[in-house]
Design an enzyme around this catalytic site. Sequence first.
Site, PDB file in Angstrom:
ATOM      1  N   GLU A 106       0.820  -1.209  -0.094  1.00 11.41           N
ATOM      2  CA  GLU A 106       0.095  -0.105  -0.121  1.00 11.41           C
ATOM      3  C   GLU A 106       0.996   1.366  -0.073  1.00 11.41           C
ATOM      4  O   GLU A 106       1.821   1.143   0.451  1.00 11.41           O
ATOM      5  CB  GLU A 106      -0.763   0.093   1.267  1.00 11.41           C
ATOM      6  CG  GLU A 106      -1.649  -1.269   1.458  1.00 11.41           C
ATOM      7  CD  GLU A 106      -2.184  -1.154   2.877  1.00 11.41           C
ATOM      8  OE1 GLU A 106      -2.864  -2.139   3.186  1.00 11.41           O
ATOM      9  OE2 GLU A 106      -1.727  -0.202   3.651  1.00 11.41           O
ATOM     10  N   CYS A 119       3.078   8.314   1.769  1.00 11.09           N
ATOM     11  CA  CYS A 119       3.878   7.377   2.709  1.00 11.09           C
ATOM     12  C   CYS A 119       3.963   5.961   2.072  1.00 11.09           C
ATOM     13  O   CYS A 119       3.065   5.557   1.489  1.00 11.09           O
ATOM     14  CB  CYS A 119       2.544   7.019   3.776  1.00 11.09           C
ATOM     15  SG  CYS A 119       3.192   6.023   5.059  1.00 11.09           S
ATOM     16  N   CYS A 126       6.636  -7.413   7.169  1.00  6.95           N
ATOM     17  CA  CYS A 126       7.718  -7.054   7.723  1.00  6.95           C
ATOM     18  C   CYS A 126       8.107  -8.154   8.551  1.00  6.95           C
ATOM     19  O   CYS A 126       7.526  -8.847   9.128  1.00  6.95           O
ATOM     20  CB  CYS A 126       7.324  -5.950   8.860  1.00  6.95           C
ATOM     21  SG  CYS A 126       8.450  -5.209   9.747  1.00  6.95           S
ATOM     22  N   CYS A 130       6.218  -6.068  15.763  1.00 11.12           N
ATOM     23  CA  CYS A 130       5.679  -5.146  17.066  1.00 11.12           C
ATOM     24  C   CYS A 130       4.150  -5.480  17.245  1.00 11.12           C
ATOM     25  O   CYS A 130       3.535  -5.744  16.306  1.00 11.12           O
ATOM     26  CB  CYS A 130       5.919  -3.879  16.294  1.00 11.12           C
ATOM     27  SG  CYS A 130       7.656  -3.233  15.851  1.00 11.12           S
ATOM     28  N   CYS A 133       1.053  -3.769  15.860  1.00 12.59           N
ATOM     29  CA  CYS A 133       1.399  -3.263  14.299  1.00 12.59           C
ATOM     30  C   CYS A 133       0.636  -4.443  13.585  1.00 12.59           C
ATOM     31  O   CYS A 133       1.091  -5.688  13.514  1.00 12.59           O
ATOM     32  CB  CYS A 133       2.675  -3.107  13.768  1.00 12.59           C
ATOM     33  SG  CYS A 133       2.856  -2.785  12.026  1.00 12.59           S
ATOM     34  N   CYS A 353      -1.709   1.547   8.252  1.00 17.45           N
ATOM     35  CA  CYS A 353      -0.681   0.569   7.539  1.00 17.45           C
ATOM     36  C   CYS A 353      -1.279  -0.885   7.624  1.00 17.45           C
ATOM     37  O   CYS A 353      -1.584  -1.364   8.380  1.00 17.45           O
ATOM     38  CB  CYS A 353       0.467   0.761   8.226  1.00 17.45           C
ATOM     39  SG  CYS A 353       1.860  -0.143   7.674  1.00 17.45           S
TER      40      CYS A 353
HETATM   41  N1  SAH Z   1       8.796  -0.118  10.327  1.00 19.09           N
HETATM   42  C1  SAH Z   1       9.142   1.363  10.446  1.00 19.09           C
HETATM   43  C2  SAH Z   1       7.946   2.242   9.617  1.00 19.09           C
HETATM   44  C3  SAH Z   1       6.630   1.680   9.319  1.00 19.09           C
HETATM   45  S1  SAH Z   1       5.344   1.858  10.841  1.00 19.09           S
HETATM   46  C4  SAH Z   1       8.854   1.751  11.867  1.00 19.09           C
HETATM   47  O1  SAH Z   1       8.298   0.765  12.598  1.00 19.09           O
HETATM   48  O2  SAH Z   1       8.971   2.977  12.549  1.00 19.09           O
HETATM   49  C5  SAH Z   1       5.161   3.539  10.793  1.00 19.09           C
HETATM   50  C6  SAH Z   1       4.584   3.713  12.273  1.00 19.09           C
HETATM   51  O3  SAH Z   1       3.311   3.398  12.477  1.00 19.09           O
HETATM   52  C7  SAH Z   1       5.471   3.431  13.325  1.00 19.09           C
HETATM   53  O4  SAH Z   1       5.918   4.537  14.387  1.00 19.09           O
HETATM   54  C8  SAH Z   1       4.495   2.435  13.864  1.00 19.09           C
HETATM   55  O5  SAH Z   1       5.109   2.073  15.287  1.00 19.09           O
HETATM   56  C9  SAH Z   1       3.222   2.845  13.894  1.00 19.09           C
HETATM   57  N2  SAH Z   1       2.164   1.977  13.927  1.00 19.09           N
HETATM   58  C10 SAH Z   1       2.093   0.773  13.651  1.00 19.09           C
HETATM   59  N3  SAH Z   1       0.921   0.100  13.792  1.00 19.09           N
HETATM   60  C11 SAH Z   1       0.320   1.096  14.488  1.00 19.09           C
HETATM   61  C12 SAH Z   1      -1.286   1.035  14.835  1.00 19.09           C
HETATM   62  N4  SAH Z   1      -2.041  -0.016  14.855  1.00 19.09           N
HETATM   63  N5  SAH Z   1      -1.465   2.290  15.315  1.00 19.09           N
HETATM   64  C13 SAH Z   1      -0.803   3.312  15.498  1.00 19.09           C
HETATM   65  N6  SAH Z   1       0.366   3.417  15.188  1.00 19.09           N
HETATM   66  C14 SAH Z   1       0.953   2.295  14.597  1.00 19.09           C
HETATM   67 FE1  SF4 Z   2       7.369  -3.656  11.093  1.00 16.44          FE
HETATM   68 FE2  SF4 Z   2       5.181  -2.562  11.919  1.00 16.44          FE
HETATM   69 FE3  SF4 Z   2       7.196  -3.109  13.536  1.00 16.44          FE
HETATM   70 FE4  SF4 Z   2       7.291  -0.910  11.782  1.00 16.44          FE
HETATM   71  S1  SF4 Z   2       5.819  -1.040  13.698  1.00 16.44           S
HETATM   72  S2  SF4 Z   2       8.973  -2.465  12.265  1.00 16.44           S
HETATM   73  S3  SF4 Z   2       6.257  -1.946  10.136  1.00 16.44           S
HETATM   74  S4  SF4 Z   2       6.155  -4.773  12.788  1.00 16.44           S
END
Ligand code: SAH
Ligand code: SF4
Length: 389
Positions: A106, A119, A126, A130, A133, A353
């Site tokens: 996306e 974005c 990934c 996390c 996420c 995302c």
């Molecule tokens: N992998 C990279 C970039 C992509 S994620 C990273 O982790 O920084 C982009 C941002 O969205 C990150 O700060 C991530 O922690 C946050 N994010 C992911 N899932 C989320 C969610 N469900 N609600 C709010 N922020 C989220």
């Molecule tokens: Fe990967 Fe999501 Fe963690 Fe970013 S926040 S490093 S996209 S698992």
Amino acid sequence: MQQLRKPLAADGLQSLIGADRAALEAVLVELGEAESKSRMRARQLFHWIYCRGARTFDEMTTLSKELRGRLAEQYSVARPQIVVEQKSTDGTRKWLLRFFDGQEVESVFIPQDDRGALCVSTQVGCTLTCKFCHTGTMPLVRNLTPGEILAQLLVARDALGEWPSPREDRLFTNIVVMGMGEPLFNYDGIAAAMKLASDGDGIGLSKHKITLSTSGVVPRIVQWGQELGTGLAISLHAVRDELRDELVPVNRKWPIAELLDACRAYPHRNKPITFEYVMLAGVNDSDADARELVRLLQGIPAKVNLIPFNAWPGAVFECSSNNRIHAFARIVEAAGYQSPVRVPRGRDILAACGQLKTASERIRARRASEAAVAGAPSQEPASVAAALP
Ligand code: SAH
Ligand code: SF4
């Protein structure tokens, strides 16, 4: 020199999107262009692809018809397939793109007054997991090529009608590398793509207008700072290692102290580092957490972005209340750090995302199973958007 990777485009053709000048020159020499002319021709090709946004060789009228024909036999500047294109009532636009091996990612365009940020995704899925996420739950992972990253920018420019670039009045002014994937685990891909994106003869977005977000791949942060030096965002989300180990597992390898040392060493160029902090009710959102955050950030030019948790089906967290988020923000602001609360954008089009990709897969799986039951061949949905709840 940059290597083009095969196969990148449909019909066995190789995509030239993502190729730098040297790679284009090599292509031209291979096609029999005289060495004396190939550098100039490569410059012209570069201009057509990245400044004019040409989608076919036919449009490239400064190249001879004969050369255009030879290029078209083996190469392509076509875009990936747009599986879904959506526009939110707040102007946010989102594309689900399918590459030639069927993998999908996306990208989301977020307009804001007189500017707008795209974005971009850097991986399919990934490798990190996390806990909050959605992308981290996706089983299939591969790095995107520079061309697949660049293609996201070209698709956005196409849709916004912002060719040729650079232009004064454009809406697409910034790139945030915050889509699916951990960009610093695809270092070569994202570095090549951002070098091309910031090239003044092409897309022309300056490095100051690019922000890379990482979960904390410490050795690569230092390298990125030296080689690209774009804006930097750190997904911090917790102020104690025990909690961050759980929320952002990469912390077990590079804990908070090492991460913040890398931030101190990052070339700031007058731009603060953004610390992203997702607000999880009862998990990381207390006054004590806010005070510890302020203590940790001492000596780093920083801004704290508070992100309301965006829930997804199966997530184990809830978003902190508005009152809690603002109480947290007040403590951080009182210490002199800007602490904006991110306004959720494009909620009506699942702009967070990974959500659209999952919706698309769910619907495809449902259609496939329905089709299998009916004994009919499975069909691709023409528009997942139409079928979304
Ligand atoms: N992998 C990279 C970039 C992509 S994620 C990273 O982790 O920084 C982009 C941002 O969205 C990150 O700060 C991530 O922690 C946050 N994010 C992911 N899932 C989320 C969610 N469900 N609600 C709010 N922020 C989220
Ligand atoms: Fe990967 Fe999501 Fe963690 Fe970013 S926040 S490093 S996209 S698992």
